[in-house]
Enzyme design. Structure first.
Site, PDB file in Angstrom:
ATOM      1  N   ASP A   8       4.868  -2.279  -7.788  1.00  0.00           N
ATOM      2  CA  ASP A   8       3.841  -2.026  -7.017  1.00  0.00           C
ATOM      3  C   ASP A   8       2.543  -3.092  -7.537  1.00  0.00           C
ATOM      4  O   ASP A   8       2.241  -3.086  -8.658  1.00  0.00           O
ATOM      5  CB  ASP A   8       3.460  -0.821  -6.643  1.00  0.00           C
ATOM      6  CG  ASP A   8       2.294  -0.616  -5.833  1.00  0.00           C
ATOM      7  OD1 ASP A   8       2.348  -1.200  -4.729  1.00  0.00           O
ATOM      8  OD2 ASP A   8       1.488   0.221  -5.974  1.00  0.00           O
ATOM      9  N   ASP A  10      -1.133  -2.591  -5.825  1.00  0.00           N
ATOM     10  CA  ASP A  10      -2.343  -1.732  -5.965  1.00  0.00           C
ATOM     11  C   ASP A  10      -2.261  -0.430  -6.585  1.00  0.00           C
ATOM     12  O   ASP A  10      -1.349   0.395  -6.531  1.00  0.00           O
ATOM     13  CB  ASP A  10      -2.884  -1.547  -4.544  1.00  0.00           C
ATOM     14  CG  ASP A  10      -3.252  -2.844  -3.803  1.00  0.00           C
ATOM     15  OD1 ASP A  10      -4.367  -3.261  -4.186  1.00  0.00           O
ATOM     16  OD2 ASP A  10      -2.572  -3.090  -2.992  1.00  0.00           O
ATOM     17  N   THR A  42       5.075  -4.842  -2.659  1.00  0.00           N
ATOM     18  CA  THR A  42       3.783  -4.278  -2.184  1.00  0.00           C
ATOM     19  C   THR A  42       3.975  -4.174  -0.565  1.00  0.00           C
ATOM     20  O   THR A  42       4.544  -4.906   0.123  1.00  0.00           O
ATOM     21  CB  THR A  42       2.616  -5.344  -2.384  1.00  0.00           C
ATOM     22  OG1 THR A  42       1.435  -5.026  -1.806  1.00  0.00           O
ATOM     23  CG2 THR A  42       2.805  -6.785  -2.122  1.00  0.00           C
ATOM     24  N   GLY A  43       2.899  -3.353  -0.002  1.00  0.00           N
ATOM     25  CA  GLY A  43       2.692  -3.276   1.222  1.00  0.00           C
ATOM     26  C   GLY A  43       1.918  -4.424   1.635  1.00  0.00           C
ATOM     27  O   GLY A  43       1.538  -4.631   2.931  1.00  0.00           O
ATOM     28  N   LYS A 191      10.705  -0.882   0.831  1.00  0.00           N
ATOM     29  CA  LYS A 191      10.794  -1.560  -0.700  1.00  0.00           C
ATOM     30  C   LYS A 191      12.175  -1.258  -1.268  1.00  0.00           C
ATOM     31  O   LYS A 191      12.799  -2.022  -2.099  1.00  0.00           O
ATOM     32  CB  LYS A 191       9.876  -0.857  -1.778  1.00  0.00           C
ATOM     33  CG  LYS A 191       8.161  -1.183  -1.289  1.00  0.00           C
ATOM     34  CD  LYS A 191       7.300  -0.804  -2.279  1.00  0.00           C
ATOM     35  CE  LYS A 191       5.959  -1.253  -1.680  1.00  0.00           C
ATOM     36  NZ  LYS A 191       4.908  -0.823  -2.838  1.00  0.00           N
ATOM     37  N   ASP A 214       3.253   3.956  -7.505  1.00  0.00           N
ATOM     38  CA  ASP A 214       2.143   5.125  -7.570  1.00  0.00           C
ATOM     39  C   ASP A 214       2.152   5.878  -6.079  1.00  0.00           C
ATOM     40  O   ASP A 214       1.610   7.057  -6.100  1.00  0.00           O
ATOM     41  CB  ASP A 214       0.625   4.633  -7.725  1.00  0.00           C
ATOM     42  CG  ASP A 214       0.162   3.982  -6.582  1.00  0.00           C
ATOM     43  OD1 ASP A 214      -0.749   4.435  -5.979  1.00  0.00           O
ATOM     44  OD2 ASP A 214       0.753   2.610  -6.380  1.00  0.00           O
ATOM     45  N   ASN A 217       4.954   5.140  -0.554  1.00  0.00           N
ATOM     46  CA  ASN A 217       5.728   4.055   0.090  1.00  0.00           C
ATOM     47  C   ASN A 217       6.393   3.487  -1.109  1.00  0.00           C
ATOM     48  O   ASN A 217       7.212   2.407  -0.855  1.00  0.00           O
ATOM     49  CB  ASN A 217       4.596   2.943   0.684  1.00  0.00           C
ATOM     50  CG  ASN A 217       3.753   2.357  -0.229  1.00  0.00           C
ATOM     51  OD1 ASN A 217       3.283   2.920  -1.192  1.00  0.00           O
ATOM     52  ND2 ASN A 217       3.709   1.023  -0.307  1.00  0.00           N
TER      53      ASN A 217
END
Length: 266
Positions: A8, A10, A42-43, A191, A214, A217
């Site tokens: 991920d 962020d 990532t989103g 994901k 973290d 999601n």
């Protein structure tokens, strides 16, 4: 031996200064040198994620929009994509319109909103993403989109999420990437789905994959990876289901994982 690592961005790969530290960068390079595929999950939109991926020198497919789009960095070939079903998008738009909720969507990797407000400005600044205003927002709802996003107070989002699950049905996947962001994708835009696809793409068994994250999601990819790792700064729910909890994003937690499990540096 692990052959594929999905990380991920962020609050995981980047620290609170929004930087990939030199020590983490060296760890990524060492893993790649060892023949491990390192990718981002990532989103973020592809445009935003690819800028960070290029900074790190990665040259692989990356997982974006929570898993709704997997795209090569080198030739920008789309390997996997899932769009929000149009019927669900229309229902979501009406729901937000009636309640005056801030809804934004991505079309052709561009961010659109109905009006400019502080929520949009803050989001744009956070992700370094330019935005476009379309007052006749119903036009954008009819376009193919990988992700739609509601920004509001965390408690309010927790309140409406069950209502949306009932309204939109099981064709969509609804998750929180951050406390203020409620994100809506296709049901296979997770994901976990994307990591499973990439493992097949590179000919690895899922037992040979590592996923690091973290937020909630990230839980699908942590659950399906051979080694699911939560950051030291992760939410408690993610730590509870992880196989391993590493250091925080400000303590080079990603480097620690690569050293321990890939480079066997202890």
């Amino acid at each position: 031996m692990y052959k594929l690592i999905a990380i991920d961005i962020d609050d995981t790969l980047i620290n609170d200064e929004k930087e990939v530290t030199p020590t983490t960068q060296k760890a990524l390079e060492a893993a790649v040198d060892k023949g491990v595929v390192v990718t981002l999950a990532t989103g973020r939109a592809y445009a935003s994620a690819q800028a960070i991926a290029r900074q790190t020198g990665l040259n692989v497919p990356i997982i974006t929009y929570q898993g709704a789009l997997v795209k090569n960095l080198l030739d920008e070939k789309v390997l996997y994509e899932r769009y929000v079903p149009v019927v669900a998008a229309r229902r979501l738009f009406e729901f937000c319109l009636e309640r005056n909720l801030h809804l934004q969507t991505y079309v052709d990797d561009k961010l659109y909103a109905r009006e400019e407000n502080q929520k949009l400005l803050d989001y744009s600044a956070l992700n370094k993403t330019p935005y476009y205003i379309e007052p006749v927002f119903s036009k954008m709802i009819e376009q193919p989109t990988h992700k739609m996003l509601i920004i509001d107070e965390p408690d309010h989002l927790d309140e409406i999420a069950p209502q949306l699950r009932e309204l939109l049905g099981d064709e969509v996947h609804i998750t929180k990437s951050k406390p203020y962001f409620l994100e809506i994708m296709h049901k296979e835009g997770t994901k976990g789905h994307a990591l499973t696809f990439l493992a097949q793409h590179f000919g690895c068994d899922m037992s040979e994959t590592i996923a690091i994250g973290d937020s909630w999601n990230d839980h699908e990819m942590l659950e399906c990876a051979g080694l699911g790792v939560a950051m030291g700064n992760a939410i408690d729910a993610l730590k509870d289901l992880a196989d391993y909890v590493t250091l925080t994003n400000n303590e080079d937690g990603v480097k620690h994982v690569i050293d321990k499990f890939v480079l066997n540096a202890g």
